[in-house]
Design a protein around this motif. Sequence first.
Motif, PDB file in Angstrom:
ATOM      1  N   UNK A 122       1.239  21.404 -14.740  1.00  0.00           N
ATOM      2  CA  UNK A 122       2.246  22.536 -15.230  1.00  0.00           C
ATOM      3  C   UNK A 122       2.926  22.936 -13.866  1.00  0.00           C
ATOM      4  N   UNK A 123       2.222  22.613 -12.769  1.00  0.00           N
ATOM      5  CA  UNK A 123       2.988  23.403 -11.596  1.00  0.00           C
ATOM      6  C   UNK A 123       3.878  22.276 -11.013  1.00  0.00           C
ATOM      7  N   UNK A 124       4.995  22.328 -10.778  1.00  0.00           N
ATOM      8  CA  UNK A 124       6.140  21.617 -10.224  1.00  0.00           C
ATOM      9  C   UNK A 124       5.733  21.031  -8.764  1.00  0.00           C
ATOM     10  N   UNK A 125       6.208  19.794  -8.463  1.00  0.00           N
ATOM     11  CA  UNK A 125       5.887  19.267  -7.161  1.00  0.00           C
ATOM     12  C   UNK A 125       6.288  20.334  -6.134  1.00  0.00           C
ATOM     13  N   UNK A 126       7.260  20.806  -6.459  1.00  0.00           N
ATOM     14  CA  UNK A 126       8.127  21.605  -5.303  1.00  0.00           C
ATOM     15  C   UNK A 126       6.998  22.916  -4.680  1.00  0.00           C
ATOM     16  N   UNK A 127       6.220  23.383  -5.707  1.00  0.00           N
ATOM     17  CA  UNK A 127       5.564  24.479  -5.453  1.00  0.00           C
ATOM     18  C   UNK A 127       4.591  24.263  -4.519  1.00  0.00           C
ATOM     19  N   UNK A 128       4.044  23.034  -4.643  1.00  0.00           N
ATOM     20  CA  UNK A 128       2.728  22.713  -3.492  1.00  0.00           C
ATOM     21  C   UNK A 128       3.298  21.921  -2.217  1.00  0.00           C
ATOM     22  N   UNK A 129       4.717  21.631  -2.253  1.00  0.00           N
ATOM     23  CA  UNK A 129       5.214  20.970  -1.216  1.00  0.00           C
ATOM     24  C   UNK A 129       5.058  21.516   0.225  1.00  0.00           C
ATOM     25  N   UNK A 133       2.444  20.767   3.112  1.00  0.00           N
ATOM     26  CA  UNK A 133       3.234  20.390   4.519  1.00  0.00           C
ATOM     27  C   UNK A 133       2.530  21.228   5.868  1.00  0.00           C
ATOM     28  N   UNK A 134       2.300  22.439   5.470  1.00  0.00           N
ATOM     29  CA  UNK A 134       1.700  23.420   6.596  1.00  0.00           C
ATOM     30  C   UNK A 134       0.170  22.833   6.680  1.00  0.00           C
ATOM     31  N   UNK A 135      -0.527  22.673   5.505  1.00  0.00           N
ATOM     32  CA  UNK A 135      -1.979  22.007   5.657  1.00  0.00           C
ATOM     33  C   UNK A 135      -1.869  20.662   6.656  1.00  0.00           C
ATOM     34  N   UNK A 136      -0.982  19.712   6.422  1.00  0.00           N
ATOM     35  CA  UNK A 136      -1.161  18.447   7.285  1.00  0.00           C
ATOM     36  C   UNK A 136      -0.669  18.949   8.578  1.00  0.00           C
ATOM     37  N   UNK A 137       0.245  19.921   8.906  1.00  0.00           N
ATOM     38  CA  UNK A 137       0.838  20.229  10.014  1.00  0.00           C
ATOM     39  C   UNK A 137      -0.514  20.737  10.950  1.00  0.00           C
TER      40      UNK A 137
END
Length: 283
Positions: A122-129, A133-137
């Motif tokens: 139910x979570x839109x992809x934009x919510x976790x984007x 990004x911060x995690x991979x950074x």
Amino acid sequence: MSVKKERNSAKKKWHWLAYLLLLIGSVAFLYPFVWMVSASLRSLEELAVSGMSIWPEHWRWGNYAKALTAFPFPQYLLNTLITTVLPIIGTVLSCSLVGYAFARLKVRGSGFLFVLVLSTMLLPGEVTMIPQFILFKNLGMLDTLYPLIVPAFFGSAFYIFLLRQFYSRLPIGLEEAAIIDGCGYFKIWRTIFLPLSKPALMAVGVMVFMGSWNNFMGPLIYINSDKWKTLTLGLAGFQGTYATDTNLLMAAAVVITLPCILLFFTSQKAFMEGLTFSGSKES
């Protein structure tokens, strides 16, 4: 008897009407692709006056050579293959293992965990984007292919659901016989359930291929250097550089689209079998 004939006649009329509507819909959806192929084989001068015509007067196959040498196609193709094949392997293995566990291991709380996993759809992809990004950074993985590959090895809620439905329909006698022979749950999954689930795994593999091969947003967010660009990102850059060379742009687009079309026609039967079996009612 006459009533039966009238019913058959009415049924045939509805069938012909359905075929006609399907034909109109097919032409409407197919025409843009046919036009794209036709445009890739024309000169710019012919393209300017061709209108709705889809048959080139002079077939210019050299457009494909010009388009594929205008940008580092082999490097982008290699990156695309890496970011497509590895996610397929990761998704199939992780989702198959988790789906098997939800289908066969009856432990306290497994139902709640399954609902929790499904709720992530139910979570839109934009919510976790942004969090991703911060995690991979923080992990130092920006401008590499890792952000496009690693998440696949942690499963996907939709594919877990699909495979869980598939495993729920397999006879429980297979599992009981294997347990009597001394097999553990992991060995049962690896030696019995995994080989039996080829249609479902094929369906999952095809869907992951389509998503990964055509992925544009992921590379756009994480990739900066030309070294790690994929074909979709390269095509966007090609469009910016050769915006007026429509024939070359169409040639590059046809080449990039071709693997998806070939995969659809070669795996259509297995894909439908996997979805049909997974979507059937549990026994």
